[in-house]
Structures are given as structure tokens and as C-alpha cells.
Design an enzyme around this catalytic site. Structure first.
Site, PDB file in Angstrom:
ATOM      1  N   CYS A  64       0.822  -1.217   0.000  1.00 55.27           N
ATOM      2  CA  CYS A  64       0.000   0.000   0.000  1.00 55.27           C
ATOM      3  C   CYS A  64       0.851   1.260   0.000  1.00 55.27           C
ATOM      4  O   CYS A  64       0.507   2.262  -0.626  1.00 55.27           O
ATOM      5  CB  CYS A  64      -0.895   0.030   1.226  1.00 55.27           C
ATOM      6  SG  CYS A  64      -2.167  -1.216   1.190  1.00 55.27           S
TER       7      CYS A  64
ATOM      8  N   CYS B 268      -3.575  -4.666 -17.912  1.00 56.80           N
ATOM      9  CA  CYS B 268      -4.896  -4.117 -17.604  1.00 56.80           C
ATOM     10  C   CYS B 268      -4.721  -2.661 -17.216  1.00 56.80           C
ATOM     11  O   CYS B 268      -3.703  -2.037 -17.526  1.00 56.80           O
ATOM     12  CB  CYS B 268      -5.599  -4.932 -16.511  1.00 56.80           C
ATOM     13  SG  CYS B 268      -4.827  -4.795 -14.901  1.00 56.80           S
TER      14      CYS B 268
END
Ligand SMILES: [Zn+2]
Length: 380
Positions: free
Chosen positions: A186, A335
Site C-alpha cells: 500500500c 490491464c
């Protein structure tokens, strides 16, 4: 284990559910659940498990609360900054529900202590953002026969899967091996603060269902959640007979500490490519059929803008359409942000494609590092 009058009052909304009732609530009270990582996932999971009346709730984390944690780690308040996470967590959980016992483990999980820590618990929730710990927890749960509810988050997307000994695949069946650094955490990649709230609540739901023996757990199903598209997708995962830990002839028979970065990467592991790394690779191998760019976004995203020469196979159709990728080819899955492409690598690995690669950070990284003129569909 009978319920006290105070417990009968507190858990009334459970008790009126036929699927739970007094007997179910007693099972929750007898249960011993370990939450690994008091972070974005562990926070909501632990809060809901404590509220639900899990009798013994262990929290394992060796970090202290930082101000940048507060954007998503809802166990903590501003006044907790610099405190040990497990101390602040225990205080918060005991104030939420004084009728349960909260056990703080301020340790780093290692091969040397994982057996002793896990031995006190019936079920494990993994909310760590360190890949090496995720493999250690997975392997330990397989070896010691503990059910495991795992989840992971990345930017705007998350995934969850449940392992139950003898009933389905483990995390290593899905991703045979990957070293730390393959998936950014994160701090490196950023994360939408509310995202782990969804995934942590799913983990708590799975834990409660497993303890009660109700419903259909996420066994053999990788559930992914895309917060931007507000879409849940499910991928079937089968147990690999050649899995190093849960397979027919396991080679990992005791928990082991991770080797150095990339040191443990096996030939059948996922390769990550940075945007500039992929650019360099394309310059070396221009449009050969050994390198196939597979864009796994939806067609409406693909038409907005894509890499030259890329073919479009949405990730949900990949398993059925793998034949469209030449057998000798090395696919590079692409993606928007790098999460669906990682799921695509898992599908490819299961189908026996060696060393599939994905574009880390997706086309967003490509647009920012290589080609700012590329139009990438979707917010952000
Ligand atoms: Zn396995």
C-alpha cells in the site's frame, strides 16, 4: 459453553436468526481466531469479529500506529499514533466487547514461531501486506491444518479466498511462488481507504460462516472486487496436485522463512514488468510471436486506447480463450492498474503457461512513464 444474560441481550439479533441461534452463538463464543496484521484488512475484520462475540481473538502485529495508517485502519484513532498497534487494538476491541478475550501478539511472524502462535487458534485471517508473510501463513496453515481466510488489496482492487484443509486449493496453488516486491504494498502503490473495509468485512463474514458451519465458503473461488467499476468477479481455482505445500508430494513440509528478493522465484512464477521494462522488451523483440501482449480489460476499455499489437481477452473469458495465445508464446498480461493482469497470470499458470508476465501498475503506469498520449479508460 452457556450464554450469560448479558450475552443473550448483546447478541439478540444473532439469536433470532435460525441459522445461528443460541447454539451458533455458543460456537462463536468457543471459537479462537487469529487476525494476522492489524492494518487495513485486520481493522474491520477484528472489529466485526469482536462485535460478533468470537470468544478468543488474537491480533498479531509488531508495528506502531502511524498517522498515514488512519486513512483506512479504523481500529485506531489519532491519539493512538506511535502506540503499538496490538495495544491500541486490544483496548479498542475490549471496549467494544468486554465479554471476549483479546490476545495481543507483538511479534513478527517467522518460521521459528509460527507453529507456537497458531497452535492456540482454530482459524486464521491473513491481512498482511507482505507477500513473504502471506506464503509463510499459507504454508503453516496447510501444514498444521488450520482454515485460512486470506485477502489482499491493491490500489482500487482486492481479492479474497478461503482455504480449508482437505477441501480445496491453497494460496500457493494460485500463485506458486513470488518474492516480495512482485506486488507493491500500500505504501508504494497507494490504496483507496475504504477498499480494505470491504475485503476485511468479507474475511470476517467467511470466518463467522466457517465457525457456524453455514453457507458456502470461498473455497476454490478467488473473489476479486474492483471498487472503480463496483464489480465482483469470481475465478475458479483448483488444487494443484504439484503444489509445493498442499500437493500430492509436497516439498515444503515445514514453514520456512522467505529467501531474498526474487531469490526464491521458481520457473513457474509470475514475472513483473515495469512500464519502462516492457518498453525495452518490445524494442528488443518487436512484434515477434514469442511475445504476446494480452490486454485483459473489457472491450469498452480496450477501444478507448491500448498498446499497439495487443490482443483483447477480458480476464473473465481468459480460461476459455487461452488457445488464442500461441502455445510457445510468452504472454504479457495488461490491464488498467495491474490487478486484473495479475489474476490473468494466475489463470495462465494454472493452465501450464510458464512464466507469464504482467505489466505492473498497468496502463496507468505506461501512460505516466512511457506514453502520456495513451488514453486509459476509467477514473484515476
Ligand atoms: Zn496448494
Amino acid at each position: 459453553m452457556s450464554l450469560t444474560p448479558a450475552e443473550l441481550a448483546r447478541y439478540h439479533r444473532h439469536l433470532v436468526l435460525d441459522e445461528i441461534g443460541v447454539a451458533g452463538q455458543q460456537k462463536l463464543k468457543s471459537a479462537r481466531v487469529l487476525v494476522i496484521g492489524a492494518g487495513g484488512l485486520g481493522s474491520p475484520a477484528a472489529l466485526y469479529l469482536a462485535a460478533a462475540g468470537i470468544g478468543t481473538l488474537g491480533i498479531l502485529d509488531c508495528d506502531r500506529v502511524e498517522v498515514s495508517n488512519l486513512q483506512r485502519q479504523v481500529l485506531f484513532g489519532t491519539g493512538d499514533v506511535a502506540r503499538l498497534k496490538v495495544d491500541a487494538a486490544r483496548e479498542r476491541l475490549e471496549s467494544l466487547n468486554p465479554q471476549i478475550s483479546v490476545v495481543a501478539h507483538a511479534v513478527e511472524l517467522r518460521a521459528a514461531n509460527v507453529r507456537a502462535v497458531l497452535s492456540d487458534y482454530d482459524l486464521v485471517l491473513d491481512g498482511t501486506d507482505r507477500l513473504s508473510t502471506r506464503y509463510l501463513v499459507n504454508d503453516a496453515c496447510v501444514i498444521f491444518g488450520k482454515p485460512l481466510v486470506a485477502a489482499a488489496i491493491h490500489r482500487f482492487e482486492g481479492q479474497a479466498m478461503t482455504y480449508v484443509p482437505g477441501r480445496g486449493p491453497c494460496y500457493r496453488c494460485l500463485f506458486p511462488e513470488a518474492a516480495d516486491g512482485v506486488v507493491p504494498n500500500c505504501a508504494e502503490a497507494g490504496v483507496l481507504g475504504v477498499l480494505p473495509g470491504v475485503l476485511g468485512a468479507i474475511q470476517a463474514t467467511e470466518a463467522v460462516k466457517l465457525i457456524l458451519g453455514i453457507g458456502e465458503p470461498l473455497i476454490g473461488r478467488l473473489l476479486t472486487y474492483d471498487a472503480l467499476d463496483m464489480r465482483f468477479t469470481e475465478f475458479p481455482v483448483e488444487r494443484r496436485r504439484d503444489c509445493a505445500v498442499c500437493g500430492d508430494r509436497p516439498t515444503i513440509t515445514a514453514p520456512r522463512d522467505p529467501e531474498g528478493p526474487f531469490g526464491a522465484a521458481a520457473p513457474d512464477s509470475v514475472r513483473r514488468l515495469t512500464a519502462t521494462g516492457l518498453r525495452a522488451l518490445l524494442d528488443q523483440h518487436p512484434r515477434t510471436h514469442s511475445l504476446v501482449l494480452v490486454d485483459v480489460r473489457e472491450p469498452r476499455e480496450f477501444v478507448t486506447g491500448h498498446l499497439e499489437g495487443a490482443i483483447n481477452i477480458p480476464v473473465a473469458e481468459l480460461q476459455q480463450r487461452l488457445v488464442e495465445i500461441a502455445p510457445q508464446a510468452s504472454p504479457v498480461f495488461i490491464c488498467r492498474s495491474g490487478s486484473r493482469s495479475l489474476a490473468a497470470c494466475a489463470v495462465a499458470l494454472r493452465a501450464g503457461i510458464a512464466a507469464p508476465a504482467h505489466l505492473e501498475g498497468g496502463l496507468l503506469a505506461w501512460a505516466s512513464e512511457v506514453d502520456p498520449t495513451l488514453a486509459v479508460a476509467g477514473a484515476g
